[in-house]
Design an enzyme around this catalytic site. Structure first.
Site, PDB file in Angstrom:
ATOM      1  N   GLU A 189       3.379  -4.451  12.494  1.00  0.00           N
ATOM      2  CA  GLU A 189       2.470  -3.322  12.295  1.00  0.00           C
ATOM      3  C   GLU A 189       1.358  -3.854  11.404  1.00  0.00           C
ATOM      4  OE1 GLU A 189       0.458  -0.812  10.859  1.00  0.00           O
ATOM      5  OE2 GLU A 189       2.140  -0.071   9.663  1.00  0.00           O
TER       6      GLU A 189
ATOM      7  N   LYS B 160      11.418  -8.833   1.648  1.00  0.00           N
ATOM      8  CA  LYS B 160      10.426  -9.647   0.922  1.00  0.00           C
ATOM      9  C   LYS B 160       9.218  -8.719   0.754  1.00  0.00           C
ATOM     10  CE  LYS B 160       6.860 -12.407   0.093  1.00  0.00           C
ATOM     11  NZ  LYS B 160       6.047 -11.796  -0.951  1.00  0.00           N
ATOM     12  N   HIS B 161       9.056  -8.220  -0.464  1.00  0.00           N
ATOM     13  CA  HIS B 161       7.982  -7.267  -0.696  1.00  0.00           C
ATOM     14  C   HIS B 161       6.734  -8.003  -1.192  1.00  0.00           C
ATOM     15  CE1 HIS B 161       6.528  -3.301  -0.761  1.00  0.00           C
ATOM     16  NE2 HIS B 161       7.623  -2.671  -1.160  1.00  0.00           N
ATOM     17  N   ALA B 162       5.612  -7.297  -1.204  1.00  0.00           N
ATOM     18  CA  ALA B 162       4.372  -7.880  -1.708  1.00  0.00           C
ATOM     19  C   ALA B 162       4.541  -8.253  -3.184  1.00  0.00           C
ATOM     20  CB  ALA B 162       3.235  -6.876  -1.559  1.00  0.00           C
ATOM     21  N   SER B 163       3.849  -9.324  -3.579  1.00  0.00           N
ATOM     22  CA  SER B 163       4.055  -9.874  -4.928  1.00  0.00           C
ATOM     23  C   SER B 163       3.551  -8.960  -6.038  1.00  0.00           C
ATOM     24  CB  SER B 163       3.336 -11.219  -5.041  1.00  0.00           C
ATOM     25  OG  SER B 163       3.897 -12.102  -4.117  1.00  0.00           O
TER      26      SER B 163
ATOM     27  N   CYS C 177      -3.498   1.641   6.768  1.00  0.00           N
ATOM     28  CA  CYS C 177      -3.824   1.132   8.111  1.00  0.00           C
ATOM     29  C   CYS C 177      -4.248   2.276   9.021  1.00  0.00           C
ATOM     30  CB  CYS C 177      -2.629   0.390   8.687  1.00  0.00           C
ATOM     31  SG  CYS C 177      -1.114   1.348   8.629  1.00  0.00           S
TER      32      CYS C 177
ATOM     33  N   ASN D  67       0.802  -1.236   0.000  1.00  0.00           N
ATOM     34  CA  ASN D  67       0.000   0.000   0.000  1.00  0.00           C
ATOM     35  C   ASN D  67       0.836   1.287   0.000  1.00  0.00           C
ATOM     36  OD1 ASN D  67       0.684  -0.437   2.682  1.00  0.00           O
ATOM     37  ND2 ASN D  67      -1.250   0.333   3.479  1.00  0.00           N
TER      38      ASN D  67
HETATM   39  O1  LIG Z   1      -0.901   0.789   6.205  1.00  0.00           O
HETATM   40  C1  LIG Z   1      -0.189   1.578   6.907  1.00  0.00           C
HETATM   41  C2  LIG Z   1       0.037   2.882   6.401  1.00  0.00           C
HETATM   42  C3  LIG Z   1       1.101   3.703   7.049  1.00  0.00           C
HETATM   43  C4  LIG Z   1       1.153   5.021   6.389  1.00  0.00           C
HETATM   44  C5  LIG Z   1       2.074   5.976   7.037  1.00  0.00           C
HETATM   45  O2  LIG Z   1       2.972   5.600   7.752  1.00  0.00           O
HETATM   46  O3  LIG Z   1       1.943   7.167   6.828  1.00  0.00           O
END
Ligand SMILES: O=CCCCC(=O)O
Length: 465
Positions: free
Chosen positions: A234, A160-163, A270, A137
């Site tokens: 997190e 290891k990043h998202a695919s 998040c 994201n």
């Molecule tokens: O999904 C988590 C987002 C974190 C965004 C941020 O750190 O600003």
């Protein structure tokens, strides 16, 4: 899930990638371990200089990497540029502050004497190779928020990043080395999630950090627990955004902030505010304006400067969001706007900004994280009810409260079960402030001194008389 760039605005597969085989993984883990042995002995000044050069390089390449992020996960180009700029800022912040944050600590003389020593101190030494499992994201920021402090502390990193963000992952894998860091300091492992466990169990890997779903967090934490390796997790959030009557005079500002807080990153953050808990004295005024403003947002191609909300990043993500909305509507919630795909867009994974009222605890959306541009609004009669509804969530990442009343501020500051309470504004991470949550939002903290110390061996040095 295949490792591929799939444009969420069109659904088109742009490029696929072969995952690393066992030899490729071994080569990188061995390099990370070897590099750690020499890199750990470098001084803060040289690490700071390397981080500052990385920030400069990233600034130069901002436009290209922003376009890659937008292509791979659909955030608007403006927000992708801002994300890259924020990464450079965090690198510079740790370059400027890392040495201070990790300075030796000196216990009180009386305690040193009492322990039988003539001298004693606490030193933050690096821990080793840290595995970072990161989500799509904020594909640059989530990684840099780990990497900048970890490298400043003298660790080395494996990503290891998202695919669905392989090009961003490969960019990050090259960035630090191109800026001057030794090659093994930070490397990308292009692997599927099935290959993560053996990397984490490898004795050369000292620790792990994960940002992602509850399920992914649980599986990393259980393997790391089995191996007795420290982790920072997190995970999700369903942050409350409380509006009290003392905000009545600044409702337009509160509404504009609420909209941004909800739809930032196409609603996939998040720390996005997801549950809007509004005192009955301002409920009608707030909710009407909020629904109108959400409805007015421009949904469209994230590469267009005029777009406010791009597509969801994956087809599954949109399907999950639709299920939550449909479940709420079937159980009696009312849609004040949205609750549908935009008309006339057959390709891509778009969803219209949505506001749901009349949400009750039986509805899934009351407890689950809505990862997209969908807000729920709750009417509450007083401050006690606001605190109770805000805390009635399995998550506890951050929270937002609009009130100018200092007694109310004290009460929310004391009682909201979250890792942050932001008054008269919205939650936004900053390198100087700790970031993380309680309950199912995870544990440990990123950023600030807490983040850089998370992957340190906190060592007591004691010298007998
Ligand atoms: O999904 C988590 C987002 C974190 C965004 C941020 O750190 O600003």
């Amino acid at each position: 899930m295949p490792i591929a760039t799939v444009n969420p605005a069109t659904g088109e597969t742009v490029r696929t990638f072969e995952p690393l085989g066992a030899d490729g993984i071994e080569e990188r883990v061995a390099r990370a371990d070897r590099t750690f042995r020499s890199y750990r002995a470098t001084d803060f000044a040289s690490r700071a200089a390397l981080l500052a050069s990385t920030a400069d390089l990233l600034d130069k390449e901002r436009e290209d990497i922003a376009r890659t992020m937008t292509l791979e996960m659909g955030k608007t180009l403006a927000s992708a540029r801002a994300e890259a700029a924020k990464c450079a800022k965090a690198m510079r912040w740790y370059a400027a502050n890392g040495e201070r944050l990790l300075a030796d600590e000196h216990p009180a003389d009386a305690d040193v004497q009492d322990s039988g020593a003539h001298r004693a101190l606490v030193r933050y030494r690096p821990l080793g190779v840290v595995l970072a499992v990161m989500p799509w994201n904020f594909p640059l920021w989530q990684v840099v928020r780990f990497a900048a402090p970890a490298l400043m502390a003298g660790n080395t990193g494996l990503l290891k990043h998202a695919s669905n963000v392989p090009q961003t992952a490969l960019y990050l894998g090259g960035l630090f080395h191109r800026a001057g860091f030794p090659e093994g300091c930070f490397q990308t492992l292009l692997i599927g999630s099935g290959a993560v466990e053996s990397v984490l169990r490898d004795p050369r890997v000292a620790a792990a950090t994960l940002t992602g779903s509850e399920g992914a967090g649980r599986s990393i934490a259980s393997v790391a627990g089995d191996e007795i390796k420290p982790t920072v997790l997190e995970l999700g959030g369903s942050d409350p955004f409380v509006v009290m009557p003392s905000a009545a005079g600044e409702l337009d500002h509160a509404v504009a902030t609420a909209v941004t807080a909800r739809v930032q990153n196409n609603g996939q953050s998040c720390i996005a505010a997801k549950r809007f808990i509004v005192h009955e004295d301002v409920y009608d005024a707030f909710t009407q304006r909020f629904a109108r403003a959400m409805e007015a947002l421009v949904v469209g191609d994230p590469m267009e400067e005029s777009t406010d909300v791009g597509p969801l990043s994956t087809e599954q993500g949109r399907a999950d969001l639709e299920e939550l909305v449909d479940d709420a509507l079937a159980r009696g919630a009312q849609a004040l706007c949205g609750a549908r795909r935009p008309e006339g867009r057959t390709a891509g994974w778009f969803y219209t900004p949505t506001v749901l009222a009349g949400v009750t605890p039986e509805m899934r959306i009351h407890r689950e994280e809505a990862f997209g541009p969908v807000a729920t609004v709750y009417r509450v009669r007083d401050l006690d009810a606001a605190v109770e509804v805000a805390n009635d969530s399995p998550f506890g990442l951050s929270s937002n409260v609009w009130t100018r009343d200092e007694d109310e501020q004290r009460r929310f500051a004391a009682d909201l079960a979250a890792g942050g309470v932001y008054f008269n504004g919205m939650t936004a991470s900053h390198p100087a402030f700790p970031f993380g949550g309680v309950k199912r939002s995870g544990y440990g903290r990123e950023l600030s001194g807490h983040g850089i110390r998370a992957f340190c061996n906190v060592t007591t040095l004691w010298y007998g008389r």
